[in-house]
Enzyme design. Structure first.
Site: not given
Length: 148
Positions: A9, A15, A117
């Site tokens: 990520c 994440r 995100d």
């Protein structure tokens, strides 16, 4: 056979460590190693507090995490690379064009779904991201486990 799976990520604090944990949990008995890295990593930082709280709310016990920056060497050592967004796919391929055939969205099996995100957002954003990450990780886990 895949031996090393890398989840990527941006900052490697929300994440990708969540995805790596969920994949590793289901793939532990296969010998497949799962790790994570970030394209713009907050190097050395632990899991973001909301990401950790979300994992804990879902009964997960993640290992201690320290964010790390994605490097060409990490990419080369990976058999499968999973990213959260299409833009990240392009960033990986810019760093390593030969990674094209092994780099996919974590949400590939959910119609190439991107995972937004949640950083600097509230609990709802982290819960939403967790749900999408869990669905993607479960789908990949089913495909990565050896057929019996």
């Amino acid at each position: 056979m895949f031996k090393n799976v890398l989840v990527i990520c941006a900052g490697n604090i929300c994440r990708s460590p969540t995805g790596a944990h969920l994949l590793q949990r289901t793939l532990a008995s296969t010998g497949i190693r799962v790790s994570s890295a970030g394209l713009t990593a907050v190097v050395g930082h632990p899991l973001e507090r909301h990401a950790l709280a979300t994992l804990l709310r879902h009964g997960q016990q993640p290992q201690e995490h320290q964010a790390r920056q994605l490097t060409l060497q990490i990419l080369q050592a990976s058999d499968l690379v999973l990213v959260m967004e299409r833009r990240q796919l392009q960033d990986v391929l810019q760093l390593s064009p030969v990674s094209r055939g092994k780099t996919f969205l974590l949400g590939k099996w959910q119609r190439d779904r991107e995972i937004p995100d949640p950083y600097r957002q509230g609990t709802a954003a982290f819960e939403h991201a967790y749900t999408l990450i869990e669905e993607g990780a479960d789908a990949w886990s089913r495909r990565l486990q050896p057929q019996r």
